[in-house]
Design a protein around this motif. Structure first.
Motif, short mmCIF file in Angstrom:
data_model
loop_
_atom_site.label_atom_id
_atom_site.label_comp_id
_atom_site.label_asym_id
_atom_site.label_seq_id
_atom_site.Cartn_x
_atom_site.Cartn_y
_atom_site.Cartn_z
N SER A 206 36.51 38.30 46.07
CA SER A 206 35.74 38.92 44.99
C SER A 206 35.93 40.44 45.02
O SER A 206 35.29 41.16 44.26
N ASP A 207 36.81 40.91 45.92
CA ASP A 207 37.09 42.34 46.03
C ASP A 207 37.91 42.78 44.81
O ASP A 207 39.04 42.34 44.61
N HIS A 208 37.33 43.66 44.01
CA HIS A 208 37.97 44.07 42.76
C HIS A 208 39.31 44.77 42.98
O HIS A 208 40.26 44.54 42.23
N ALA A 209 39.41 45.58 44.00
CA ALA A 209 40.68 46.28 44.28
C ALA A 209 41.76 45.28 44.68
O ALA A 209 42.92 45.42 44.29
N GLU A 210 41.39 44.28 45.44
CA GLU A 210 42.35 43.24 45.84
C GLU A 210 42.82 42.46 44.62
O GLU A 210 44.01 42.16 44.49
N LEU A 211 41.90 42.11 43.73
CA LEU A 211 42.29 41.42 42.50
C LEU A 211 43.26 42.28 41.69
O LEU A 211 44.29 41.79 41.22
N GLU B 86 36.17 35.03 35.40
CA GLU B 86 35.84 36.44 35.16
C GLU B 86 36.80 37.35 35.92
O GLU B 86 36.93 38.53 35.61
N HIS B 87 37.50 36.80 36.90
CA HIS B 87 38.44 37.58 37.70
C HIS B 87 39.53 38.25 36.85
O HIS B 87 40.00 39.32 37.19
N ALA B 88 39.93 37.60 35.74
CA ALA B 88 41.02 38.13 34.93
C ALA B 88 40.67 39.49 34.30
O ALA B 88 41.40 40.46 34.51
N PRO B 89 39.58 39.61 33.55
CA PRO B 89 39.27 40.94 33.03
C PRO B 89 38.92 41.94 34.12
O PRO B 89 39.20 43.14 33.98
N ILE B 90 38.35 41.48 35.22
CA ILE B 90 38.05 42.39 36.34
C ILE B 90 39.36 42.98 36.88
O ILE B 90 39.46 44.18 37.11
N ALA B 91 40.36 42.13 37.08
CA ALA B 91 41.65 42.61 37.61
C ALA B 91 42.29 43.62 36.66
O ALA B 91 42.82 44.64 37.10
N LEU C 121 42.21 33.94 44.03
CA LEU C 121 40.82 33.82 43.61
C LEU C 121 39.85 33.61 44.77
O LEU C 121 38.66 33.45 44.54
N ASN C 122 40.34 33.64 45.97
CA ASN C 122 39.47 33.48 47.13
C ASN C 122 38.82 34.81 47.54
O ASN C 122 38.15 34.88 48.56
#
Length: 162
Positions: free
Chosen positions: A28-33, A68-73, A25-26
């Motif tokens: 915010s890069d969507h591809a990395e997530l 919000e990271h979960a649905p983004i990933a 979670l450190n």
């Protein structure tokens, strides 16, 4: 609006910590997530998921932290839709805010198997298991929500329309 893809199947209470582990979670890069999506529950997910594929799960999908990271990933992984018996409310809202279609349908969540090919018509709420020929009915998205999802989420919708 429609989606079609192969099913990745999960059970009940899939929490945001297994969708995207906290250790990532450190960024915010969507591809990395996306590169770490589901790795603690399904280490093969990232190497097997294809654009358009669909997640089917049981009750309370997306419970846990309100990240919000979960649905983004999930969305960035190429998943076109998540179908579950029910969603944690904050996950539900976060998903729509970022333009990830999610549908609640108990029968579909119980009967659709991993690896099945499924199509979804968002305007009617009809979910078709192309492998078995069975159909299911979820609540369709109202026209406004369809436009929001097509825009890529709430922020994109606002930019396009205001």
């Amino acid at each position: 609006m429609k989606a079609e893809g192969k099913v990745f199947r999960y059970g009940n209470n899939v929490d945001t910590d297994v969708i995207i582990p906290a250790r990532y979670l450190n960024t915010s890069d969507h591809a990395e997530l996306a590169s770490h999506c589901m790795e603690d529950i399904d280490p093969e997910f990232r190497s097997n998921v294809k654009k358009g594929d669909i997640i089917v799960a049981g009750r309370n999908f997306g419970c846990g932290s309100s990240r919000e990271h979960a649905p983004i990933a999930i969305k960035e992984s190429g998943v076109s839709c998540v179908i579950a018996e029910s969603f944690a409310r904050i996950f539900y809202r976060n998903s729509l805010n970022i333009g990830l279609p999610i549908l609640e349908c108990k029968a579909a969540s119980e009967e659709i198997a991993a690896g099945d090919r499924v199509s979804v018509d968002y305007s009617t709420g009809v979910i078709t298991d192309e492998t078995t020929g069975r159909t299911y009915k979820a609540e369709p998205f109202p026209p406004f929500m369809q436009r929001l999802i097509q825009s890529g989420g709430l922020a994109a919708y606002i930019k396009e329309n205001y």
